[in-house]
Structure formats: C-alpha cells, structure tokens
Scaffold this motif. Sequence first.
Motif, PDB file in Angstrom:
ATOM      1  N   ASP A   1       0.854  -1.180   0.000  1.00  0.00           N
ATOM      2  CA  ASP A   1       0.000   0.000   0.000  1.00  0.00           C
ATOM      3  C   ASP A   1       0.896   1.239   0.000  1.00  0.00           C
ATOM      4  N   LEU A   2       0.723   2.107  -0.978  1.00  0.00           N
ATOM      5  CA  LEU A   2       1.583   3.278  -1.089  1.00  0.00           C
ATOM      6  C   LEU A   2       1.448   4.201   0.113  1.00  0.00           C
ATOM      7  N   THR A   3       0.275   4.236   0.718  1.00  0.00           N
ATOM      8  CA  THR A   3       0.030   5.166   1.814  1.00  0.00           C
ATOM      9  C   THR A   3       0.818   4.805   3.068  1.00  0.00           C
ATOM     10  N   ASP A   4       0.782   3.530   3.453  1.00  0.00           N
ATOM     11  CA  ASP A   4       1.404   3.172   4.735  1.00  0.00           C
ATOM     12  C   ASP A   4       2.355   1.980   4.657  1.00  0.00           C
ATOM     13  N   GLY A   5       2.576   1.428   3.477  1.00  0.00           N
ATOM     14  CA  GLY A   5       3.534   0.337   3.324  1.00  0.00           C
ATOM     15  C   GLY A   5       3.022  -1.020   3.720  1.00  0.00           C
ATOM     16  N   ARG A   6       1.705  -1.151   4.005  1.00  0.00           N
ATOM     17  CA  ARG A   6       1.181  -2.466   4.377  1.00  0.00           C
ATOM     18  C   ARG A   6       1.365  -3.464   3.241  1.00  0.00           C
ATOM     19  N   LEU A   7       1.710  -4.703   3.600  1.00  0.00           N
ATOM     20  CA  LEU A   7       1.840  -5.752   2.612  1.00  0.00           C
ATOM     21  C   LEU A   7       0.453  -6.257   2.238  1.00  0.00           C
ATOM     22  N   LEU A   8       0.073  -6.065   0.982  1.00  0.00           N
ATOM     23  CA  LEU A   8      -1.233  -6.509   0.508  1.00  0.00           C
ATOM     24  C   LEU A   8      -1.184  -7.967   0.072  1.00  0.00           C
ATOM     25  N   TRP A   9      -0.135  -8.332  -0.634  1.00  0.00           N
ATOM     26  CA  TRP A   9       0.123  -9.732  -0.949  1.00  0.00           C
ATOM     27  C   TRP A   9       1.582  -9.892  -1.349  1.00  0.00           C
ATOM     28  N   GLU A  10       2.008 -11.124  -1.373  1.00  0.00           N
ATOM     29  CA  GLU A  10       3.379 -11.450  -1.742  1.00  0.00           C
ATOM     30  C   GLU A  10       3.367 -12.779  -2.488  1.00  0.00           C
ATOM     31  N   GLN A  11       4.120 -12.862  -3.580  1.00  0.00           N
ATOM     32  CA  GLN A  11       4.168 -14.089  -4.377  1.00  0.00           C
ATOM     33  C   GLN A  11       5.623 -14.462  -4.614  1.00  0.00           C
ATOM     34  N   VAL A  12       5.935 -15.745  -4.444  1.00  0.00           N
ATOM     35  CA  VAL A  12       7.290 -16.242  -4.679  1.00  0.00           C
ATOM     36  C   VAL A  12       7.362 -16.835  -6.075  1.00  0.00           C
ATOM     37  N   LEU A  13       8.296 -16.351  -6.879  1.00  0.00           N
ATOM     38  CA  LEU A  13       8.447 -16.827  -8.245  1.00  0.00           C
ATOM     39  C   LEU A  13       9.622 -17.807  -8.338  1.00  0.00           C
ATOM     40  N   GLY A  14       9.949 -18.235  -9.543  1.00  0.00           N
ATOM     41  CA  GLY A  14      10.892 -19.324  -9.719  1.00  0.00           C
ATOM     42  C   GLY A  14      12.353 -18.973  -9.595  1.00  0.00           C
ATOM     43  N   ASP A  15      12.705 -17.706  -9.512  1.00  0.00           N
ATOM     44  CA  ASP A  15      14.107 -17.329  -9.373  1.00  0.00           C
ATOM     45  C   ASP A  15      14.149 -15.851  -9.003  1.00  0.00           C
ATOM     46  N   ARG A  16      15.350 -15.285  -8.947  1.00  0.00           N
ATOM     47  CA  ARG A  16      15.452 -13.910  -8.500  1.00  0.00           C
ATOM     48  C   ARG A  16      14.890 -12.945  -9.538  1.00  0.00           C
ATOM     49  N   ILE A  17      14.489 -11.777  -9.065  1.00  0.00           N
ATOM     50  CA  ILE A  17      13.810 -10.800  -9.906  1.00  0.00           C
ATOM     51  C   ILE A  17      14.643  -9.523  -9.949  1.00  0.00           C
ATOM     52  N   GLU A  18      15.096  -9.159 -11.144  1.00  0.00           N
ATOM     53  CA  GLU A  18      15.751  -7.867 -11.351  1.00  0.00           C
ATOM     54  C   GLU A  18      14.891  -6.960 -12.218  1.00  0.00           C
ATOM     55  N   ALA A  19      13.950  -7.567 -12.927  1.00  0.00           N
ATOM     56  CA  ALA A  19      13.115  -6.799 -13.843  1.00  0.00           C
ATOM     57  C   ALA A  19      12.061  -6.009 -13.088  1.00  0.00           C
ATOM     58  N   SER A  20      11.710  -4.863 -13.623  1.00  0.00           N
ATOM     59  CA  SER A  20      10.594  -4.093 -13.083  1.00  0.00           C
ATOM     60  C   SER A  20       9.294  -4.639 -13.658  1.00  0.00           C
ATOM     61  N   ALA A  21       8.219  -4.457 -12.926  1.00  0.00           N
ATOM     62  CA  ALA A  21       6.925  -4.992 -13.339  1.00  0.00           C
ATOM     63  C   ALA A  21       6.227  -4.019 -14.292  1.00  0.00           C
ATOM     64  N   ALA A  22       5.175  -4.509 -14.905  1.00  0.00           N
ATOM     65  CA  ALA A  22       4.265  -3.686 -15.701  1.00  0.00           C
ATOM     66  C   ALA A  22       2.846  -4.072 -15.314  1.00  0.00           C
ATOM     67  N   VAL A  23       1.888  -3.249 -15.699  1.00  0.00           N
ATOM     68  CA  VAL A  23       0.477  -3.514 -15.424  1.00  0.00           C
ATOM     69  C   VAL A  23      -0.261  -3.595 -16.755  1.00  0.00           C
ATOM     70  N   SER A  24      -1.128  -4.580 -16.884  1.00  0.00           N
ATOM     71  CA  SER A  24      -1.866  -4.769 -18.130  1.00  0.00           C
ATOM     72  C   SER A  24      -2.742  -3.555 -18.421  1.00  0.00           C
ATOM     73  N   HIS A  25      -3.175  -3.426 -19.664  1.00  0.00           N
ATOM     74  CA  HIS A  25      -3.898  -2.222 -20.077  1.00  0.00           C
ATOM     75  C   HIS A  25      -5.243  -2.094 -19.379  1.00  0.00           C
ATOM     76  N   CYS A  26      -5.773  -3.191 -18.825  1.00  0.00           N
ATOM     77  CA  CYS A  26      -7.029  -3.111 -18.084  1.00  0.00           C
ATOM     78  C   CYS A  26      -6.806  -2.904 -16.590  1.00  0.00           C
ATOM     79  N   GLY A  27      -5.552  -2.965 -16.152  1.00  0.00           N
ATOM     80  CA  GLY A  27      -5.235  -2.735 -14.753  1.00  0.00           C
ATOM     81  C   GLY A  27      -5.447  -3.929 -13.848  1.00  0.00           C
ATOM     82  N   SER A  28      -5.775  -5.096 -14.405  1.00  0.00           N
ATOM     83  CA  SER A  28      -6.098  -6.245 -13.557  1.00  0.00           C
ATOM     84  C   SER A  28      -4.948  -7.224 -13.391  1.00  0.00           C
ATOM     85  N   LEU A  29      -3.883  -7.091 -14.200  1.00  0.00           N
ATOM     86  CA  LEU A  29      -2.766  -8.032 -14.136  1.00  0.00           C
ATOM     87  C   LEU A  29      -1.451  -7.298 -13.916  1.00  0.00           C
TER      88      LEU A  29
END
Length: 969
Positions: free
Chosen positions: A661-689
């Motif tokens: 949460d940008l306001t207070d830093g609360r963790l909304l969710w967390e997902q563990v992927l298959g290896d380390r992440i250096e890439a920045s994320a993107a959001v789909s054009h509908c905002g749902s992914l």
Amino acid sequence: MAARTLQELVAAAASVHSDRAAVRYDGGSVSGSPVSLLLYRELVELAGELSHILRKTCSPNNGAIGLYCCDDLFIPVWILGILPIAAYVPLDPDSPGLLTARVMNKCGLKYCAVKTDVLQRFQAALVNHMSVEVCVVLPKFKLTVIHIEPLPVSEHRRGPEQPRALTADGAGLCDPAAGLKEAGHGDVAYVLHTSGTTGLPKIVRVPHKCILPNILHLRSLFQMSAGDVVFLASPLTFDPSVVDIFLALSSGAQLLIIPTVIKKMPGRLARLLFKHHKTTVLQVTPTLLGRFGQRILKQEVLSPGSSLRLLALGGEAFPSPALLRSWRHEDNHTHIYNIYGITEVSCWACSYQIPESLLRSSSPTLSFVPLGSPLMDTVVEVRDDHGRVVTEGEGQVFLGGEDRVCLLDDEETAVPGTMRATGDWVNVKDAQLYYLGRRDRLIKRHGKRVNLDSLQQETLGLPEDAAIEEDSNFLLSGGDSLKALCLCEDILAAVGGSSLELLKVLLDGTFSDVLRHVARVTLMPPLENSQPSPESKKRDADAPPVAPAKRERTESTAAERAQGETWAVKVVRRAGEVMELQTGSPEANKTLQADALGEKSSSKDPSGDVLGLSLSWSSDTGRCVDASPVLLVQHRTDRSSDEGRRTVFIGSHSHRIQALDLTDGRLLWEQVLGDRIEASAAVSHCGSLVVIGCYNGCVYFLCAASGKMRWTFETGDAVKSCPAVDPLTGLVIVGSHDGHVYALDPKVQQCVWKRHCGGGAVFSSPYLHASLRQLYAASLGGHLLCLNPDSGEVLWSNCRDVPFFSSPNASSGHVMIGSVDGNICCFSHTGTLVWQFLTKGPVFSSPCVTADQQRVLCGSHDGCLYCLNCADGSLVWTFQTTGKVYSSPCAFDGSAMGKRGVLVALASTDGTVWILDGQDGQMLASVTLPGELFSSPVVYEHSLVVGCRNDYVYCLKLTVKEGQDVFLH
C-alpha cells in the motif's frame, strides 16, 4: 630442485619464457582501456619490486594481507608480490561490508592492498566496522596499502536498542580470538571463505603444498604448453581462479583477463575469447558456459574451427551428455573434462575426460558422467552413514590426503591425512563415482551454494521454505541452472524477527544469508539527515505475509468491478512514464509524462519554501532490490466516491514480488516466483494483471488484486527487461536474454509474435510510441530496432557494435537511448542519427523526457545527470552526484509541493536520493539510504518510492518547509 611454492613455479617458467607474453588484459572497449600485456620478465620484476615494498610497509602482518581489487592486468603482479611475505586474502569489492569485515577479522588482517580506483568503495564499505589508514600509495602498481583495525564495539553504528555487531559465527567483530594465528602458517598461500556447503561458512587457509599438486597434475593432464591462452574466468574469491592463474603462468602460457562487465555479454565475450585472442583453455561452471546460449556455443565456442583446445567444467553438477551434445558442433574437437572438488580441500580432487564416443553418440547409454579419478596426492573415499567405506552403492564423498589438507577456521595445525566430508552423495558403480546430489540439500550454483530444504516439501505438495544463496554483487551469476525449481518465500519472512529467526538462519542458511541478516538486524543505520515522519510505519517482519481481512476486501473489490462499476486506472513507472486508462475506452488510453503526477497547482507563492525528504515507510523484501517500482493508482470515476487504492509492485533477489500500500507500506500480498527478480513490473492495459520477468526465463502474469498466478510464459533465457504494454491491443511486449522480443496476449494466453534482435541479449526494456505505432527495442549486441508492435515486422534497425543496457525513450518524432561507449544518442523516427552527446563514462541509465518534450535527462557512470535539449542535444545543465548514476531519473510536476515547474528525482549508486530543480539542475533536497541504489525512483504526488540493495523498499515523503533557508542533504 622442485618448486615448493606457487611463486617458484612462475619464476621457473619466467626463466625459460622471459620474452613471451604472460598476461594480457582486454577491456573490450567498454572500460575504455586498450589491450595491454605484461611479458614474463616484466611480471617477475614488478612482483619482486612490489614484494620489497610490502615487506617494509606491512610488518608485522599476521601471515596474511588482504587484496581488494577488480579485474586488472596487474592481478598476477599483486598476488606474486604478496606471496613471498604472506598469504593473500582476496576480498570482493561487491560484497556487503559486514561480510568483508568478517573475513578480515577471521584472518586477523592488519594490512590490505586496495586497487586505488576502488579505494572509496573500500572505505565506504568498512566505515561502520573498521578504522582505515592509508600507509602508502603506489601509482606504479595502481595500489594503495591500507592499515586496518576493527572499531571498538561502542563505535559501531547501530540503531536504537540494537545489540552489538556479530559475525556470522556469533563472535564479535572485535573478537581477538577470531584472528589468524601467526605461528605455523608461514606456508599458507591464500585464504578463502566458503558459503556453507559442508556446514556453516568457514575460513579456509590453503598451504602451498596442498594446492601445488593440483597445478602440477592438471598441467600434465591438460598437456599445457607455452602456446596456450588461459582465460581467467573465476573471481579471485573462487578457488578455481588459482588454477587458472598458475596453470597458465607455470607453463609459459598466456593468462587472459577480461572485465566483469564483458563477462555478462555472451556474444562479445565469445568474440574476444575465440576470435580476438584464440583462447585454448577454459575452466568454468556449466551454468556460465550455458549462458552463451546454444547458437553461440555451436558457432563460436564449440564450433568446428574453435581455438578452444580444452574445456573443464566444475563447481556444479555436470550437464547431461544430451545437453552437452546440443551445445557442441558435431565436428568440434575440444577435449572436455568433468572436474570435481571442494574449497576445503582446494581446489580440485577428481577429473574425468568425456570420451569422444559419448559426445558423438546419438543414443547414449550413460545418463550421468562420472566424477573420475583422483588427482595427484588426493585420496577419495565414499562412506555410508556409519562411516564405513562403500565400494558399491550409495554414500557420501570424503576428500583428503597426506598433504592435501587445508586449515579451517581456528585450526592451528594441518594433520596429515585429514579427510573432509563434502556433503555430496554419490553412487559407486564399477569403481566409478556418479553424482546424485547434496547430502544436506544444498546445491552448487556458479560455485556458490543454494539451500533446497523445500525440495521434499515441493515433491509432497506441501508449502515450501527455501533459503537461497544469492550473492547480490557477484554480477556474473544468472539463473539458468535453477529453471526447474520453484522456490517459496524466504525463511526470514517465515520466522519473523524473533531470536529464533537468527538461529534458523545460522543453522540452515548460507554465508550470505547469515551476514545479510546480521547486518539488517544489528547494524542497519537510520537514514542520514532524515527522521521518519509521525505517520511513518515499517512493516513488522513477523507480520503474516497476507492479512486475511485485507484479502477479503481485495477480493470483494475485484468482484464489484467485475459487476460493472467503472474505475480509472493510472500506471506510474520509471523515467516519469504515466499511462492513464479509462475503463471501456481504449482511445482514451494514453502515455503521458510526469505532468499527470501532480495535484492541481497551488496558488501559493512558493519562493520562500524549500523541500525536505523524510522516511514514510520501508518494507523488507529479504534480498537486494535492483528492480524499479511500478505504481497502480485506481479510483472510481464517480467523483462523489473517494474509494480507491494506490499500490506499489516491486520484486527482489529473494524471488518475491510484493504488493504494498503506497500510503502506509502495508503488505497486501506477496508471491514467490521461480528465481530472482531484477526486472521491473508492468500492469496490463485493463489494470487487472501485474506482469514481471524472472531469471528463470519466465514471464509471470499475476492478479493485481490478489497475486494469484494467471499465466506463465517461458522464454529461452533470463528476463531482466520491463514489459511494455500496448494500450490499444493489450499486448505485453518484453525482451529476453535469449535475444528475442516477445509479444504476449494475456487474453488468449498466447505469444502473438517474437522477433530476434540481431544478436545479444535483450536486457533493456522496449518502448512503445503508441501514436506512431512504433516499438523500439535494443540489445547487448548493439542493435536498436524499430518494430511494428502489431506484427513484429522490422521497420528499421541501427547497429553500433556497442552494448545497449539503457532502455529507449521517445519524444515527438525522436527516440533516445544511452550507450556504454558514453554517448546519449538521438535517432529520428526513421532511424537516422540526429545527434549524440558524449559523457565521461558508460551510460546504463535510461533517458527521461520532460512533459513538454523539450528536454531529455540521462545519467552516466561518470556520476553526472545531464539535461539536454531534445532538438539538438546541446547541454542545458549538468549535476554531479556523489556516486555513479545507473538508474533512470524521474521528472515530475512540482505543483503538489507548491513548486512551479518540473522537479527531478535521481538516485546515485552510493545510496543518495536527490531532488533537483528541472529548470537549472540546482539541488533542492537529498537523503542517503543505507545501501547502494540501482533501482530507479518513481514519484507520485508526495511519495517517492525506490528499491535499495540493503534488501528494503523505501517510500520517502516529499515535504515543503516554509520559511527555512537550509536544504536537507
């Protein structure tokens, strides 16, 4: 008389080959250094002169002298200069300061030879742990000799109510008992540390008589001659480097040294090794070899005419014969060896030459390659759980020998015949040893180790718990060897911040895990010159990863949206890029610059006010954060309702992506992927992914509301590129280290098209110019391509033969990109070079264009931020930081802070975040975070979010200080 030390081996070769080239350094044009070399007579003369200086300067030295350096022509000079008077202790400039301090203390170091151009990094890394005094500067040798002493415990910087600093084995940093005992260690050649393969991390002191048989046997086995060229592939902190160096220099052969940055560019590295320098001997891990990719391996490394005479693979499980055949051209004649060993019995213990029949057979009978026969003076035994020798069946490997004994930690005498447990489980069949796996659920990766306690739980379908060793600064590693493994959330997040957490990490974690944890818990300093604001909040480490109540609300919100309520979506990314999405109206979707970030302009005159930065919140991700944040701002279009959400998405080396949460830093969710992440994320054009790439080659599509996996697409290599999203078609376009750009359709979960980018990995992020319908992509092979985003058709391309790490950006009719040759380049929309501006260092930073399309901002490794005129590339202003600028600047509207015009947020690698006036580059505020910054800052209204290499994500609050005349810096 037979040589008894490593330096005597070199002296003997130099007496025969005095006028032959001993060492060659090729900067590959990236470092700006020309190809340089040392003859054997020059090498021994310089080493002798340096040894004479060190003997006078570094006395008494406790039998060891540190060597803190990066790749350089003088590496053998430094080592040979130290060896006659002490053991050398290689120290990695990219390691955390606490790790370096621990090694120094365990070795009892009093002196350290520091490559002069990394002296500031050395001082910064140890400022909280050591007192540092310059003894002598040696320009001829590019060295500065430093006297070091541990700081008293009371002087260690630490937060309030934090315990004193601890080493990874629980000893205080100032514990005098931790030092290397001087008596009895005069024959020690070098000192390394392990990462915990056979238990807790250890200091390993290697006598000359232990490593000498390795060099002599391998020299004979590999039939080394003066005509060979040996590539120094390993860092000095990894003991195969000793074999590389002395295998070459004891044979009259040539040692080839190439900078680390080139080692990350498979195509360029292959050209340097096999076309320019005709490398004949290569000793690497299978993973590093695999990073060349199948095409380069078959066409250059293991091609029919390859100069490579001998390839030795070790440090990890040997690849299957089928995989090896897929890498090798059928007419290649390179001799390939499997070599096996452990650091505790430095370096190699066994070798096995792969039969030509196995390499050529299309229907192999062997699915595993044996470890081979023991090397000179080495004893190899296999024992069962009761300590009985196994001659047929399964057991653990033990290594040793009469003289093949190293000293571990505080051992004072080497007991001849000592056998060391390896933790490696093998099957003995027909007198051959076949590797099965790690006894203690650790595997080797790039010579480092990974704890896989989760493997059994994964097999049983139970929740996993994995502690994975990722040395964040060992920038040669990739993730290819672990593509099949899906690791769950880190142990640190599972056990929280109680005392049990430290115990768990000490018992089950690797060396880096322990040190990072200790640094985080005991030594993490507060932000310099900055106090948290009253509403600042740091998420507790022992909080559950997902709050049930929050998840319930998240799901209900998603359900409400699905039932037809209209929402506006805004996505804020690095370099000030903003995409506004109006539900149900694709034509309204548009890419903006940072003028969309601010609130309505204040009518207040801001001339008497100054800006300040304070900590709003921070979140512990468990490992280094090199990725840049992406913000998703959602609100209902019904203006009578203020319901909405502002979410930060960011991944880290811990394999985890967090939604905060940008306001207070609360963790909304967390997902563990298959290896380390250096890439920045993107959001789909509908905002749902949320879409994010990973080191295991996968692109993950996650539900933005809950983090649940929706789709996974696998490319052919690591994904470090941030996806571009087409607001018209919804296609997600991303680059991969396999050299391709992929256009993915999340609606139908298919790859619509893919395009090879001309050579080299696609590290940078593609950029879509939506109105021109042009997609720009760049590769490490030096190619800049303009593609049709709908079909992948190449509209034009430009090749500079210099890698592009920078991501392209565009203004009206122009595309701009930085290059590692130091240029910021501008091309027309038809591919013509319009202008280029030369900085004083490589450019890894991606350009940021101001909202009025008139100016472009870009950083350089020379430490400056440059503001240029978009039309002609002329310099408007420049700002000198206190570090290097790797990340992208962020231009944003200052009206939210009551400031007229554009402001610029900038991060430098020394941990400083800067706020500048976009008009003239004057500094308005700055704050220093407790770690290096490679992440790009992103600003929304009063919040600045950035990732840090101390494992945290920080949100800083921009504030206006009325009536003050002193800036925060």
